[in-house]
Design an enzyme around this catalytic site. Structure first.
Site, PDB file in Angstrom:
ATOM      1  N   ASP A   1       0.823  -1.203   0.000  1.00 44.97           N
ATOM      2  CA  ASP A   1       0.000   0.000   0.000  1.00 44.97           C
ATOM      3  C   ASP A   1       0.863   1.261   0.000  1.00 44.97           C
ATOM      4  OD1 ASP A   1      -2.366  -1.449   0.074  1.00 44.97           O
ATOM      5  OD2 ASP A   1      -2.513  -1.391   2.258  1.00 44.97           O
TER       6      ASP A   1
ATOM      7  N   TYR B   1       6.961  -9.794   6.754  1.00 41.27           N
ATOM      8  CA  TYR B   1       6.972  -8.347   6.996  1.00 41.27           C
ATOM      9  C   TYR B   1       7.554  -8.051   8.374  1.00 41.27           C
ATOM     10  CZ  TYR B   1       3.835  -7.268   3.043  1.00 41.27           C
ATOM     11  OH  TYR B   1       3.290  -7.101   1.794  1.00 41.27           O
TER      12      TYR B   1
END
Length: 284
Positions: A63, A124
């Site tokens: 994003d 992540y």
């Protein structure tokens, strides 16, 4: 759906990283917004002196504001273009790309490779500090400041209740036709000597806003606003809870993407395309 490369083309794997601060995410968008995909595709077209834009397929579409250290993509190039340019392509891209995105490696991909569907996990890291003075100015674009003291042990206790295969609808922004069933393989938090807490989050795949929502729930546990069992109860309820905040994107970095052995790539790609459902509970 097949991963066969079109005749006369070569599938090329790209390993890359970027600082997401000034990007409107990975994927190209209408309206001229700056994106990672757009920058790389424009550079690739320029340095190969091509009229055609060669479209990239990425392992994880990040994003706006999210960073990547170990992103992977692939592109299918005409064989003659690859033959002419591949020896100097990396250096030419370095000269053409803006400084906040780098391609580190370019190589012909093994048979069956698909950057998105062949991946078996994505890892992540989310970084946050509860230092009363705030964030080191040199790290401000990569570390979230949380202005309450955080109990890392409580956060890890809460994280254990989220592990495994579940429907993560409560922690995802729904997308039409997309499943929210994921297998969370790792969720752990460690406070470093510098006081920064790093959350490691690894799963076979992630749905939209999943990592940032999970971190938002764990922060509420860490600062004492919610008990350790609360994130698990939210998960079991299966609906979005207004108390779960999607934390800001700048603390999040895609660190690494994992792939199986070359002879398993095609099978993994086929498996990943199948829409998943959880096994139904038995009658007894």
């Amino acid at each position: 759906m097949s991963d066969e490369v079109e005749a006369g083309h070569v599938r090329v794997r790209l390993d890359l990283s970027y600082d997401g601060s000034e990007f409107s995410g990975w994927a190209k968008q209408a309206g001229g917004r700056r994106t990672v995909q757009g920058e790389i595709e424009d550079a690739l077209r320029t340095v190969t002196r091509s009229r055609e834009t060669y479209e990239l397929t990425v392992a994880g579409r990040t994003d706006a504001g999210v960073h990547a250290r170990g992103q992977v993509a692939h592109v299918d190039l005409p064989r003659e273009v690859w033959a002419e340019h591949h020896q100097k392509l990396l250096k030419r891209l370095a000269g053409r790309l803006p400084r906040d995105v780098r391609v580190w490696a370019l190589r012909e991909a093994p048979s069956g490779f698909n950057a998105r569907f062949s991946a078996v996990w994505r890892r992540y890291a989310y970084r946050v500090t509860d230092n009363p003075g705030g964030v080191d100015p040199l790290l401000r674009g990569h570390v979230l400041w949380h202005d309450w003291p955080l109990d890392v042990d409580a956060m890890n206790e809460a994280a254990r209740g989220l592990m495994g295969e579940h429907d993560f609808a409560a922690y995802c922004k729904k997308r039409e036709g997309a499943t929210t069933i994921r297998t969370l393989q790792e969720l752990s938090l460690v406070r470093g000597d510098d006081g920064i807490i790093t959350a490691t989050v690894r799963a076979d795949a992630f749905c939209h806003n999943m990592v940032r929502s999970l971190i938002g729930a764990l922060l509420f546990v860490g600062d004492g606003h919610r008990p350790a069992e609360w994130p698990g109860k939210v998960l079991a309820a299966g609906v979005r809870d207004s108390a779960v905040h999607v934390v800001r994107p700048h603390g999040l970095t895609l660190e690494e993407v994992g792939y199986p052995a070359d002879d398993l790539l095609a099978a993994r790609s086929k498996e990943a395309r199948n829409k998943r459902s959880l096994p139904s509970a038995g009658c007894c």
